[in-house]
Design an enzyme around this catalytic site. Structure first.
Site, mmCIF file in Angstrom:
data_model
loop_
_atom_site.group_PDB
_atom_site.id
_atom_site.type_symbol
_atom_site.label_atom_id
_atom_site.label_comp_id
_atom_site.label_asym_id
_atom_site.label_seq_id
_atom_site.Cartn_x
_atom_site.Cartn_y
_atom_site.Cartn_z
ATOM 1 N N PHE A 142 0.816 -1.231 0.000
ATOM 2 C CA PHE A 142 0.000 0.000 0.000
ATOM 3 C C PHE A 142 0.841 1.270 0.000
ATOM 4 O O PHE A 142 0.417 2.296 0.522
ATOM 5 C CB PHE A 142 -0.969 -0.015 1.198
ATOM 6 C CG PHE A 142 -1.731 -1.298 1.338
ATOM 7 C CD1 PHE A 142 -2.737 -1.617 0.430
ATOM 8 C CD2 PHE A 142 -1.426 -2.211 2.333
ATOM 9 C CE1 PHE A 142 -3.426 -2.815 0.527
ATOM 10 C CE2 PHE A 142 -2.113 -3.411 2.435
ATOM 11 C CZ PHE A 142 -3.108 -3.703 1.529
ATOM 12 N N ASN B 269 -10.049 -6.423 -16.380
ATOM 13 C CA ASN B 269 -10.479 -7.671 -15.757
ATOM 14 C C ASN B 269 -11.441 -7.369 -14.607
ATOM 15 O O ASN B 269 -11.024 -7.136 -13.483
ATOM 16 C CB ASN B 269 -9.249 -8.434 -15.242
ATOM 17 C CG ASN B 269 -9.574 -9.886 -14.915
ATOM 18 O OD1 ASN B 269 -10.332 -10.534 -15.637
ATOM 19 N ND2 ASN B 269 -9.011 -10.389 -13.832
ATOM 20 N N GLY C 155 -5.693 3.558 -14.323
ATOM 21 C CA GLY C 155 -5.449 2.825 -13.070
ATOM 22 C C GLY C 155 -6.458 3.181 -11.996
ATOM 23 O O GLY C 155 -6.904 4.323 -11.895
ATOM 24 N N GLU D 44 -5.494 3.452 -6.566
ATOM 25 C CA GLU D 44 -5.397 4.591 -5.648
ATOM 26 C C GLU D 44 -6.744 5.319 -5.541
ATOM 27 O O GLU D 44 -7.192 5.653 -4.448
ATOM 28 C CB GLU D 44 -4.328 5.588 -6.132
ATOM 29 C CG GLU D 44 -2.984 4.965 -6.495
ATOM 30 C CD GLU D 44 -2.003 4.867 -5.330
ATOM 31 O OE1 GLU D 44 -2.436 4.984 -4.165
ATOM 32 O OE2 GLU D 44 -0.810 4.653 -5.600
#
Lengths: 702, 326, 221
Positions: free
Chosen positions: A230, A595, A666, A669
């Site tokens: 993380f 996915n 992405g 986050e």
């Protein structure tokens, strides 16, 4: 192997390493057996500032099984410590309570641990400072002039018809990955092999090379699986340096696993922050000005700064925005990237303030956000690569049932609990870094892809196999993706939500190039070459390519972000002040979702972090000692099963035309960004009470 | 952890003989002792494992319910006699720890567990309970979890048990044995206030062993409740907890039992508040009045002032639940 | 020394009686060590003294500190010599190389070390290995039948009940126990009875779905 599940009906490729994980057979950093292995236990400082006067290691040395006790008094000289490094075992200075100051090595774990308790240390104490609150005046600008940002007029909110001013406080958050940090290291002359958890394996290798002034071929780092990180898993932390020194000095394979208490002081944390927001709008809800000031903390020996005020600059259309970021230096270990670094902290304040202002105007919070929707990036003055935050509002609201929300706080009771709805939104940069992938397809029909990427949980290899299977068009069972070794081709670290975009693009491009190479052999342009036949026909054992990919020039003309809108239903007990999260819908614009099954899990993970952040997580220091008083998982509460309801994840799932060939953005986050505000806003809607100081524990409600 | 000797007691007499020697401690579930030994808070020379002694039984007696000291917390919480006769105890037990820990922890061990005060656990900090004379770290430190009743200038720690709060409310009696034979200690008097000797958690004499607990039969089964307020919804120690038991007849309260956890060095029985409820209607007004009485003498510190609000609210809430009004 | 008490049995019944060093076992060990030193000085040249001393000290320490432990792990009988202070968790991971059982907190605060002892889920980190003598231990490595996964393992795969995988063995062992105990009747009950297992990646809803499917599917767990 597209699968449908009966519960939730989530399509996608199941994790390629799932079998290893559910059987417990995958090996984490501390689980590599090695002949002659010895165990290292770290001794931590018990003062916050000063110097070690003497280390008395006699009792430890004569304790059964002890091989060595290493401290600054007897350690080898490390040739490559940098100016801002904590010079582990090469200096006697103490920079924080809980600093690694000695390593006890013994032939069993129990013996090392016990002997470590026998090491006696004398200190020369100095007065220390560990409180952010007490040092808000003692600050500096960490990025020089770039610490401040102005658009239009400063403090313009003050003259707006409707305005709010508020202070928000977020505490220390500790990553607390379930896997304790560990290093197993052994030297063979001047060559060292290291098993550890590394989000960025190439930079870990580089750090070790620098530390010992070694050539690249002398340092081999393995990090095949990571039990959570993380953000904490990138640097070569002092405990790891201690292990490397211990292994070098004893000539034995040394394993060092830090304990849970040491996880609080040795591997970074999220800086607490004090933030002030002033926000003003016209009576009909057009933003006029936002002023956002944030102060965080860093260490005395090293700076870590983050973009707490960044999102405020672009999330809404607003003519006048000024932001200011400051740090104070404290006698604590250095903070580091923590899920949604900067944004998570800043957007809690921003999205709480938006809700406060919407309430002041008496406008529905979605309407208010739509009214100030930024159609292009107002900070960079660039078009968005893609932005479907408006669809996140709309689809999220529909799935959630936002239309049942009452504008007036404290209006809804259910079974003796006050019920409130809250919304919090967020954004996170959709970046991409250069990456190289080696692809090799053999006559047995198996495709091997290799790159020095990492997997701390999101399912890197799974996504890469999925991308490759769509290009090469062979069954996923015939594809494997190897990561986690410094000997593999260059990949960026797994952070900043860039892995799918960076490594995935390289996989995409490498597979495209590989297919092209097969077509070159046959002189055709087949969409699906018969790979095995071609290799057999031409008597080739395999065809391989090594391909590097990077962001296009074209991408610089756009501003690229992923977006999220979190909808939360909170129930608050009027007598006991307990808050329960009863329902969550998170609507996400992450471009094309590669996915869904693993992407959904990433969002749920961010939501669970958000529940922890909003309701219970807080690292507490006793400033008299500069020491944590809750450095364990019984006192530092992470959300558990009982705190987490079903989470509905809605993906907008529209391709971004700019970010990368897959069209993805992405999401790891962004998943947490804005969630804490959604909870605080829901608690306000339930009770009329505005909590600006996280976490929202019962004492802040009663 | 310091090395120690381990022996297994084959009989109660063996166990008593062994613990007569200094530096010897009893181990059963180990869920707190092993934890304390790992952190160096306690470092016995010898452990006596009593888990094979025949002290696990749960049985109805003529006057109540007997529970052996080695009965596991999970077993007690699901036992049909306990559920039928003393559901409050089952509720309290289920509110504590985790299923795994309840599968290990025993009734006697639960009573003997130490405070969870951070300063007690951290051997680099001052703590009069761990090391008499070093001072109390919590007094001027982070005392959010600490006592509002019965604290002393030496110690403001709280007893962490849920089970004991339930047992205290239910007039349970702890049965102990020693060289001088058996004696019975009311649960409310088993644990002690810190006074000048916070190192002593309870009145168990050196060399004594808990063998069981007895709960007298009562009429509370229909109207009892255990409320636990904590920072997360499970697997956390209480900010405040309340065991409430009512015997209601014709809308009037005939008898009441109230005890609190998370507020004192021992399970905090609220005798005066109980008295105030007798003969009163089972209404929110009666409950609020009792809660107000219960708070007399409460004193907060820098970080736990919220307990002065949370505790009475929780008492009222627990009573409402017990009365079936929620 | 007074305690050659016949009523005391060390290890399993029928094992050797304990060797008691008495309350001052440290001084005893120091004495033995000094004896060893004297012997070593008499027999060896100076540079070897340290090594010889340590070697002998090791043997003395082992003889007096280790005890026999017999237990069945995943159906296989194990016979070990262990220090009484060694936890079941460290014995599994470091001595038996069964690393599927994880150390997350070492204080019973996370559940990563959950194993079954005689069929009941416990925290291996707070269980002294010596106290498991004569018992049956099942770890994650013992759940599948050969190549055939346990239904709970299959369900975790299907529902993506994990990300990093580190808490997963503990979650699965706890999930199996949760159903066996009869605590998987509703979603709320599952959540409460799984709360002793922390997952930092936040796979909770997926884990709950996996348990519900196994429970609802009528699988033998």
């Amino acid at each position: 192997m597209e699968t449908k599940t009966s519960y939730g009906d989530i399509p996608g490729l199941k994790r390629v390493d799932g079998h290893l994980k559910v059987t417990g057979s995958i090996r984490y950093a501390a689980e590599h057996p090695s002949p002659g292995l010895v165990y290292g236990a770290i001794v931590s400082s018990t003062i916050a500032k000063g110097a070690i006067a003497a280390v008395d290691s006699k009792a430890a040395e004569s304790s059964p099984g002890v091989v060595a006790v290493i401290s600054y008094q007897n350690a080898i000289k490390v040739p490559g410590y940098g100016e801002h490094d904590l010079k582990t075992f090469n200096e006697n200075k103490i920079y924080f309570n809980g600093q690694p100051i000695a390593l006890v090595i013994a032939n069993t774990f129990e013996r090392a641990k016990y002997a470590a308790s026998l090491v006696k240390v004398k200190y020369n104490n100095e007065a220390h400072q560990t409180s952010l609150d007490a040092n808000l005046q003692n600050t500096y600008k960490p990025f020089g002039d770039d610490s401040d940002y102005h658009r239009g007029e400063a403090n313009a909110y003050q003259n707006a018809p409707v305005k709010i001013e508020a202070e928000y406080h977020t505490p220390i958050h500790v990553h607390n990955a379930m896997e304790p940090f560990a290093v197993t290291a052994f030297w063979d002359g001047d060559k060292v092999t290291v098993y550890t958890k590394a989000q960025a394996i190439k930079s870990m290798q580089h750090d070790i090379m620098t530390m010992f002034k070694l050539p690249v071929e002398n340092v081999q780092v393995y990090s095949k699986v990571i039990g959570g990180a993380f953000g904490s898993g990138s640097p070569l932390w002092p405990y790891a340096k201690a292990a490397l020194i211990g292994a070098k000095m004893t000539g034995k394979p040394v394993k060092v696993v830090i304990d849970r208490e040491q996880m609080f002081t040795m591997v970074g944390y999220r800086s607490p922050a004090m933030q002030k927001i002033g926000m003003g709008a016209s009576a009909d809800g057009k933003l006029i000005g936002i002023t956002h000031e944030a102060t965080g903390e860093t260490a005395t020996y090293q700076q870590f700064g983050e973009g707490i005020t960044d999102t405020t600059k672009f999330l809404y259309e607003c003519p006048n925005v000024d932001t200011h970021y400051k740090l104070t230096r404290l006698d604590l270990s250095v903070p580091t990237y923590t899920r949604g670094p900067g944004e998570t902290t800043g957007v809690f304040a921003l999205e709480s303030a938006i809700d406060e202002l919407a309430h002041a105007i008496n406008m529905d919070p979605i309407e208010f956000r739509k009214k100030n929707y930024a159609e292009r990036d107002p900070e960079e003055n660039l078009p968005w690569s893609s932005k479907y935050l408006d669809e996140c509002y709309t689809q999220g609201a529909a799935h959630f049932g936002w239309d049942k929300r009452q504008q007036k706080p404290g209006s809804v009771m259910q079974d003796g609990w006050m019920v409130g709805y809250g919304l919090g939104c967020g954004a996170y940069g959709a970046g991409r870094a250069p990456c190289t992938v080696h692809a090799k397809l053999g006559a047995n029909g198996m495709l091997l892809l290799q790159s020095a990427s990492a997997d701390m949980g999101p399912g890197t290899a799974t996504v890469m196999v999925k991308i490759a299977s769509e290009i090469i068009d062979i069954p996923v069972e015939n594809i494997s993706f190897e990561l986690g070794s410094s000997a593999l081709p260059n990949a960026p670290g797994e952070y900043g939500s860039i892995t799918t975009s960076s490594v995935g693009s390289a996989v995409y491009d490498a597979c495209t190039a590989l297919k092209e190479k097969f077509n070159q052999v046959t002189g055709t342009a087949s969409d699906k070459p018969d790979y095995v036949k071609i290799l057999n026909d031409h008597n080739l054992p395999f065809i391989e390519v090594t391909h590097s990919s990077a962001r296009s020039e074209e991408a610089n003309k756009y501003s690229a972000h992923a977006y999220v809108a979190h909808f939360v239903e909170a129930h608050v007990h009027p007598a006991t002040g307990e808050v329960k999260i009863k329902k969550v819908v998170s609507a996400v614009d992450g471009g094309k979702i590669i996915n869904p099954i693993t992407a959904r899990s990433q969002i749920i993970g961010g939501v669970v972090w958000g529940i922890g952040m909003s309701l219970m997580e807080e690292g507490v220091l006793d400033h008299r000692y500069g020491k944590y008083v809750n450095s364990n998982l019984g006192d530092y509460h992470l959300a558990t099963h009982a705190d987490v309801p079903q989470v509905e994840v809605v993906f907008i799932d529209k391709k971004d035309p700019v970010t990368n060939p897959m069209g993805s953005k992405g999401i790891g986050e962004v998943a947490i960004v804005g969630f804490a505000a959604a909870v605080a806003n829901a608690v306000f809607n339930a009770t009329g009470k505005r909590v600006r100081d996280l976490p929202i524990t019962p004492d802040k409600i009663v | 952890m310091k090395q120690f000797q381990y022996v297994r007691a084959a009989s109660q007499q063996d166990a008593l003989a062994a613990i007569a020697k200094p530096g010897t401690k009893i181990i059963a579930g180990g869920t707190n002792l092993v934890d304390l030994m790992k952190r160096g808070v306690t470092a016995p020379d010898k452990l006596v494992d009593i888990t094979h002694l025949p002290l696990k039984g749960i049985a109805a007696t003529k006057t109540g319910l007997h529970i052996g000291t080695l009965a596991l917390n999970s077993v007690v919480s699901e036992n049909s006699l306990v559920l039928a006769k003393q559901p409050l105890l089952a509720m309290a037990l289920k509110a504590g720890a985790s299923p795994q820990l309840r599968n290990m922890a025993t009734v006697g061990g639960n009573m003997m567990q130490r405070t969870r005060c951070s300063y007690f656990y951290d051997t680099t900090m001052p703590c009069n309970k761990r090391e008499p004379g070093t001072g109390c770290g919590a007094m001027e430190g982070y005392n959010r979890m600490h006592a509002i009743f019965g604290a002393s200038g030496q110690c403001i720690a709280v007893h962490p048990s849920d089970m004991c709060v339930g047992l205290a409310a239910l007039d349970a009696v702890v049965i102990v044995t020693g060289k001088k034979g058996e004696r019975r200690i009311p649960m409310t008097e088993f644990h002690r206030l810190p006074g000048d000797h916070p190192e002593n958690d309870n009145h168990l004499a050196p060399g004594e062993l808990i063998i069981g607990v007895e709960i007298p039969d009562n009429n509370f089964a229909k109207n009892s409740y255990y409320l636990k307020v904590r920072d997360r919804q499970s697997y956390a120690f209480a900010l405040v907890s309340v065991a409430a038991a009512l015997d209601i007849s014709g809308g009037l309260i005939k008898q009441a039992r109230l005890a609190m956890g998370g507020v004192a060095h021992k399970p905090w029985r609220l005798f005066e508040a109980e008295k105030s409820l007798i003969g009163k209607p089972a209404t929110e007004d009666s409950f609020k009045n009792a809660a107000q009485i219960a708070m007399q003498g409460a004193k907060a510190y820098e970080y736990n002032a919220f307990k002065l609000r949370l505790a009475p609210a929780s008492i009222t809430e627990a009573l409402k639940h017990a009365a079936g009004a929620v | 020394m007074e305690d050659k008490n016949a009523n005391f049995v060390s290890g399993a019944p029928g094992e050797e009686p304990e060797i008691d060093l008495g309350p001052k076992d440290n001084s005893r060990r120091t004495f033995l060590k000094q004896s060893a030193l004297i012997t070593a000085v008499a027999l060896a040249p100076a540079p070897a003294v340290k090594a010889a001393e340590m070697h002998f000290d090791e043997r003395v320490a082992e003889a007096f500190e280790k005890m026999p432990l017999k237990m069945e792990v995943n159906g296989v009988a194990k016979s070990l010599m262990v220090e009484p202070r060694s936890t079941l968790l460290d014995i599994l991971r470091e001595q038996l190389d069964l690393t599927g059982t994880k150390k997350g907190c070492d204080y019973g605060q996370c559940g990563a070390c959950t194993v079954h002892v005689d069929g009941h889920r416990v925290n291996a980190c707070l269980t002294l290995g010596i106290m498991v003598n004569g018992k049956k231990v099942t770890t994650i490595e013992g759940l599948a039948k050969g190549e055939v996964l346990h239904p709970m393992q299959e369900a975790f795969l299907k529902h993506d009940g994990f990300q990093c995988g580190y808490c997963t063995p503990g979650q699965i062992m706890s999930a199996v126990a949760c159903i066996r105990e009869g605590h998987a009747n509703t979603e709320m009950e599952i959540r409460e009875y799984m709360s002793g297992n922390i997952c930092r990646c936040g796979a909770y809803p997926n884990i709950v779905n996996a348990i519900q499917e196994v429970k609802g599917g009528g699988f033998v767990v």
